[in-house]
Write an enzyme that holds these catalytic residues in place. Sequence first.
Site, mmCIF file in Angstrom:
data_model
loop_
_atom_site.group_PDB
_atom_site.id
_atom_site.type_symbol
_atom_site.label_atom_id
_atom_site.label_comp_id
_atom_site.label_asym_id
_atom_site.label_seq_id
_atom_site.Cartn_x
_atom_site.Cartn_y
_atom_site.Cartn_z
ATOM 1 C CG ASP A 170 -2.060 -0.931 1.141
ATOM 2 O OD1 ASP A 170 -2.062 -1.776 0.228
ATOM 3 O OD2 ASP A 170 -2.965 -0.852 1.991
ATOM 4 C CG HIS A 335 2.059 -0.262 4.398
ATOM 5 N ND1 HIS A 335 1.783 -1.223 5.338
ATOM 6 C CD2 HIS A 335 0.925 0.456 4.238
ATOM 7 C CE1 HIS A 335 0.520 -1.098 5.733
ATOM 8 N NE2 HIS A 335 -0.017 -0.086 5.086
#
Length: 456
Positions: A170, A335
């Site tokens: 992400d 992430h």
Amino acid sequence: MLYSLTSTVALVLTAATITGAQNTSSTNATTTTSTASGPPAQVSPAWLSSVTPLSGNVKAYPEGGNGTLPTGPLASLTFDYSGYPEGWKSPSATSAEVLAAVNAIDWSAVPNSAVRKADSKGDLTMTGYDSEKDPDCWWSASGCVKSKNPLIPADAAACPQVGDWGLTYDDGPLTADAGTYAEPHLYDFLAEHNQKAGLFYIGSNVIAAPAAAQRALADGHTLCVHTWSHPAMTSLSNNNVVAELYWTLKAIKEVTGVTSKCWRPPYGDVDDRVRAIAWQMGLTTVLWDLDTDDWNMPGDGGGNLSPETVDGYFESWISNRKNGTDKTGHIVLQHELNNSTVLMAEKWLPQVKEAFNVVPWNQCFNISTPYWETNFVYPVSNGSVPVVATASSAIPVSTAAVTSSSPSPVAKPSASDNTNANAVLSPAESAASPRMSVSSPVAMFLGMIAIAAYAV
């Protein structure tokens, strides 16, 4: 950051709509197959039809292995970001562009759920909400991923095949102000290991690092929406939900030439109202069942969680897979937020690949066309690339040089997804969840998807 059908009929209807969505042939395709009792048919976003993508993008999924993928410094690329909202700020919901998208939605199919309250860190107020009955399938309150409302498609929350590790990152693309660990650092590492991933992009970062987004597409990663400014989505009005999704969809399309059909809510914060809006904007909601909590390690925009704690999560998951106690498939939240998360991703990927079948989230669901442009055909669960009838993309490609300067650096979020840190389904939940068992009705409709994919 946390991201994180009660009946077989509803599950099969969801599968039918996903399968139908893959059979469209151009950017301005007709509606997908649907029924009156299922979710509204999706259509390609006509309100993006006038967007002219930058030149220089690939036009198909890359063939060959890691030796054929681009690596090294990113190409020099400038992007005219005038007309876009300010980076990492909530965009206006009153612009003509946003209102065109608003007006395309059938609001009678969107539940009238309450707009929640959230602070600047994304922490939500849940006072008064009945999380036991959970009438809105509010993930933040209950972890719900399967609405009781047949008009609301289920989320993709865990890979259905045992041993699959749905790899997702992400908050990208990681922009130049991250220094050494900015892209293409992670993308080069993934290319060296011949590994594809699902990338959930912040629209503000896409316009700040357009060359990185183009590299990701060229490398064969799946590009999905992660909103413009990373808010708790259930705390927004209907029109503001549209604005967050609209500007990110536009940024990805203008930079890379593809129109995403997938999104992930920041903090995992989604309910039936937000799901229904996203679905009508052409987006399937993608969550996760394993959270590395990597965002919370020390680093730019991070927290104070010990990296050793995150190491422990990976060690446990790998051990459980090797000793046979892990009997499910997963979608895993990671992430590309800063140097800490990138280093953690690169440290553990080789070991994860030894224990799991590591694939992008869409591959384990046999979704071979994750964009409305069907010239991009991705592998399905057995690793093959199906033959899909395609037509020339209706997206006009710009041949003019882009002469404006690159955007100034944008601020990182002040806090990340921490609503249900390290959320993992318990064995009881795994046993009860049709997404977690290959013997469940979900396996049946996934088989239908696979058959459909090979039939086209």
